[in-house]
Enzyme design. Structure first.
Site, PDB file in Angstrom:
ATOM      1  N   GLY A 171       6.515   4.205   0.180  1.00 53.85           N
ATOM      2  CA  GLY A 171       5.243   3.629  -0.223  1.00 53.85           C
ATOM      3  C   GLY A 171       5.359   2.162  -0.572  1.00 53.85           C
ATOM      4  N   ASP A 172       4.226   1.546  -0.854  1.00 50.25           N
ATOM      5  CA  ASP A 172       4.156   0.136  -1.260  1.00 50.25           C
ATOM      6  C   ASP A 172       4.658  -0.801  -0.162  1.00 50.25           C
ATOM      7  OD1 ASP A 172       3.428   1.064  -3.925  1.00 50.25           O
ATOM      8  OD2 ASP A 172       5.548   1.521  -4.191  1.00 50.25           O
ATOM      9  N   LYS A 195       0.618  -1.389   3.446  1.00 52.53           N
ATOM     10  CA  LYS A 195      -0.283  -0.737   4.412  1.00 52.53           C
ATOM     11  C   LYS A 195      -1.708  -1.273   4.298  1.00 52.53           C
ATOM     12  CE  LYS A 195       0.689   3.305   2.724  1.00 52.53           C
ATOM     13  NZ  LYS A 195       1.720   2.865   1.766  1.00 52.53           N
ATOM     14  N   LYS A 209      -2.808  -4.180   3.572  1.00 54.00           N
ATOM     15  CA  LYS A 209      -2.963  -5.471   4.260  1.00 54.00           C
ATOM     16  C   LYS A 209      -3.080  -5.263   5.773  1.00 54.00           C
ATOM     17  CE  LYS A 209      -1.327  -9.296   6.444  1.00 54.00           C
ATOM     18  NZ  LYS A 209      -0.669 -10.434   5.849  1.00 54.00           N
ATOM     19  N   GLY A 253      -2.382   3.323  -4.033  1.00 56.14           N
ATOM     20  CA  GLY A 253      -3.043   2.051  -4.270  1.00 56.14           C
ATOM     21  C   GLY A 253      -2.732   1.044  -3.181  1.00 56.14           C
ATOM     22  N   HIS A 254      -3.754   0.353  -2.729  1.00 51.25           N
ATOM     23  CA  HIS A 254      -3.581  -0.746  -1.775  1.00 51.25           C
ATOM     24  C   HIS A 254      -4.115  -2.016  -2.423  1.00 51.25           C
ATOM     25  CE1 HIS A 254      -2.423   2.003   1.247  1.00 51.25           C
ATOM     26  NE2 HIS A 254      -3.622   2.369   1.657  1.00 51.25           N
ATOM     27  N   GLN A 285       0.430   6.500   0.461  1.00 47.19           N
ATOM     28  CA  GLN A 285       1.831   6.823   0.194  1.00 47.19           C
ATOM     29  C   GLN A 285       2.675   6.589   1.453  1.00 47.19           C
ATOM     30  OE1 GLN A 285      -0.399   9.611  -0.942  1.00 47.19           O
ATOM     31  NE2 GLN A 285      -0.434   8.987  -3.053  1.00 47.19           N
ATOM     32  N   THR A 306       5.159  13.193  -3.057  1.00 49.64           N
ATOM     33  CA  THR A 306       3.763  13.375  -3.433  1.00 49.64           C
ATOM     34  C   THR A 306       3.331  14.786  -3.073  1.00 49.64           C
ATOM     35  OG1 THR A 306       1.590  12.307  -3.376  1.00 49.64           O
ATOM     36  CG2 THR A 306       2.756  12.513  -1.267  1.00 49.64           C
ATOM     37  N   GLY A 354       2.934 -12.957   4.533  1.00 50.32           N
ATOM     38  CA  GLY A 354       2.187 -13.239   3.310  1.00 50.32           C
ATOM     39  C   GLY A 354       1.053 -12.248   3.158  1.00 50.32           C
TER      40      GLY A 354
END
Length: 427
Positions: free
Chosen positions: A12-13, A16, A18, A40-41, A223, A238, A414
């Protein structure tokens, strides 16, 4: 048919949100198919940051249809808070659809989540305590309350009454804590239901209809593969299936309709909470990645564990998801490093492993095999095309592609939409 799917390939993190936000510019429909507000996105558009938990990332485009599919578990209060927050920021929420078959997170799910973590003590999983797991457990146990139930006052009354009698008995006899008042929850959730009602729809029909009409449909994963309930580092996972197969089940769209499956890959590796992490760096490198990359959870604020890119993990994810392309994110975070390592394999008791091991005991004892690559030591955040990247940066992402066995599709330097290089256009 024009569909694309964006999935996480690590823990995760990966960024995704973006990638979904970027691809959503050309999509007509964006579908979220699993998870809840534990995901969370963070999307940055025109210099403004948006933290999304339940809403699909395409929500920032008012003309796009955004679907919360049947595989998502929905906390109505959180959903409405998020909608209200978007409206305050000038986002128009007019084409949101919420599946009648999505399950509802109730207050007792959150309480069970909290109490279970207390009971586990040092063996806790590291849940976000948002009630996700207990809600999915009720779904599997066939006692869950769905959005469609919430829309029918009489059905909701009976289901809530039955559930709360059982749950309150559990709180009193097992958890030794206070239960919930039926009338209080019923009154609150019937009011929430009325606010959600305009968005509720049988989304499996609308999703398939949109594809039939030739609309460009983008499937958004929450996730990531290594947190998959079946294929991840169980039990540190999860409660849903964030893989390509899970996207089919969680949206009601068959596998033959899926194409352009994009695996999002962070240029290094992070994970939140407990569980094995062979390429983790508990040293200055780990601190550099955490501080430079601002590696703290969108939902929880927890600091993320950081390490080198692990190609063993992403090869496994590529196989499970039938990946067509890689989208490599956060490449700019590595700008300041003299050399960069890639984990290209694992050794276990002197033997090189050919597969990603199921056993956590084995994973905890493997020795990562690293390949050292030269850094580029320059700011790449302003590069507008792939050819503008320094040679060593191009070599790094191409080496990742070689080791994983999946071609490059997107490279991000970025958080903003403008900092995206598309090597293969899916729409």
């Amino acid at each position: 048919m024009a569909t694309a799917m964006v999935l996480g390939t690590q823990w995760g993190d990966e960024g995704k949100g973006k990638i979904v936000d970027y691809l959503a510019q050309k999509a007509d429909v964006v579908i979220r198919s699993q998870g809840g507000n534990n995901a969370g996105h963070t999307v940055v558009a025109d210099g403004q940051s948006f933290a999304l938990r339940l809403l699909p990332s395409g929500i920032l485009f008012s003309e796009k249809t955004c679907i919360i599919g049947n595989g998502v578990v929905v906390n109505p209060e959180v959903l409405l808070e998020e909608i209200d927050g978007m409206v305050k920021k000038g986002v128009t929420i007019s084409k949101l659809e919420v599946s009648t078959r999505a399950h509802v997170i109730m207050p007792y799910h959150i309480r069970i989540d909290e109490e279970d973590e207390k009971l586990r003590g040092d063996d806790k999983i590291g849940t976000t305590k948002n009630g996700i797991g207990p809600c999915y457990a009720d779904k599997i146990n066939r006692v869950g309350i769905r959005i469609g139930d919430l829309m029918d006052r009489d059905v909701f009354y009976q289901k809530l009454k039955t559930n709360l009698e059982l749950k309150n008995r559990l709180f009193a006899t097992y958890y030794n804590c206070e239960g919930f008042d039926f009338e209080e929850i019923f009154t609150k959730y019937t009011a929430l239901a009325e606010r959600i009602r305009p968005y509720v729809k049988d989304t499996e029909y609308s999703a398939n209809q949109y594809i039939k009409e030739g609309k460009k449909v983008l499937f958004e994963g929450a996730q990531a593969t290594m947190l998959d309930l079946d294929h991840g580092t169980y039990p540190f996972v999860t409660s849903s299936n964030p893989t390509a197969g899970g996207a089919c089940v969680g949206s009601g769209v068959g596998p033959r309709m899926m194409s352009n499956i994009i695996g999002v890959v962070k240029a290094y590796t992070t994970r939140v909470g407990a569980g094995p992490f062979p390429a983790e760096q508990n040293n200055k490198i780990g601190e550099y990645l955490r501080e430079t990359g601002h590696e703290f959870g969108t939902v929880t604020g927890r600091s993320r564990r950081c390490g080198w890119f692990d190609s063993v993990v992403v090869r496994y994810a590529a196989m499970l998801n039938s990946l067509d392309y890689l989208a490599i994110t956060r490449l700019d975070i590595l700008d300041g490093l003299d050399t960069i390592n890639i984990c290209k394999g694992y050794m276990y008791k002197g033997i090189e492993l050919k597969e990603y091991p199921e056993s956590l005991k084995v994973l905890q004892d493997v020795e990562p095999v690293y390949e050292e690559l030269p850094g580029w030591k320059t700011d790449i955040s302003g590069c507008k095309s792939y050819d503008e990247l320094p040679e060593n940066a191009r070599y790094y992402v191409e080496r990742i592609s070689q080791l994983v066995g999946v071609p490059l599709g997107i490279v991000s330097v970025g958080p903003d939409r403008s900092q995206t290089m598309v090597l293969h256009d899916v729409f």
